[in-house]
Design a protein around this motif. Sequence first.
Motif, PDB file in Angstrom:
ATOM      1  N   LEU A  41      50.197  17.407  73.266  1.00  0.00           N
ATOM      2  CA  LEU A  41      51.545  16.943  72.930  1.00  0.00           C
ATOM      3  C   LEU A  41      52.596  17.409  73.944  1.00  0.00           C
ATOM      4  N   GLU A  42      52.241  18.335  74.833  1.00  0.00           N
ATOM      5  CA  GLU A  42      53.189  18.832  75.833  1.00  0.00           C
ATOM      6  C   GLU A  42      53.459  17.755  76.877  1.00  0.00           C
ATOM      7  N   LYS A  43      54.703  17.660  77.314  1.00  0.00           N
ATOM      8  CA  LYS A  43      55.079  16.623  78.284  1.00  0.00           C
ATOM      9  C   LYS A  43      54.331  16.773  79.608  1.00  0.00           C
ATOM     10  N   ASP A  44      54.132  18.016  80.066  1.00  0.00           N
ATOM     11  CA  ASP A  44      53.414  18.242  81.316  1.00  0.00           C
ATOM     12  C   ASP A  44      51.967  17.772  81.207  1.00  0.00           C
ATOM     13  N   VAL A  45      51.358  17.988  80.067  1.00  0.00           N
ATOM     14  CA  VAL A  45      49.964  17.587  79.860  1.00  0.00           C
ATOM     15  C   VAL A  45      49.871  16.072  79.707  1.00  0.00           C
ATOM     16  N   GLN A  46      50.790  15.473  78.971  1.00  0.00           N
ATOM     17  CA  GLN A  46      50.755  14.027  78.763  1.00  0.00           C
ATOM     18  C   GLN A  46      50.852  13.257  80.072  1.00  0.00           C
TER      19      GLN A  46
END
Length: 104
Positions: A41-46
């Motif tokens: 759910l983290e923006k960096d991961v997405q």
Amino acid sequence: VRRSAAPPDMPRLSVYRSLKHIQVQLIDDVAGKTLCAASTLEKDVQAQLNDLDKKGAAKLVGKLIGERALAAGYKTVVFDRGGYVYTGRVAEVAAGAREAGLEF
């Protein structure tokens, strides 16, 4: 609630998976707090998930939690699969964490 018979000074790597996402936390049960966490759910991961399937995303989250745990000074943990069968995405989280250097 302590779920394992591990030494109390050893943090617990807890996995939660839903149909679309996977979340992992490193928890200190004695102090009752989360030491670090990683999730799809983290923006960096997405931003990195575009070419990955769910297993690939789980492995990425496992590597990320492993790196964060090592940066926080934790090398040995107890793996808490949360009642999920140790296969598929749960096994990929464990493989990613081990690749990053965590021991369990």
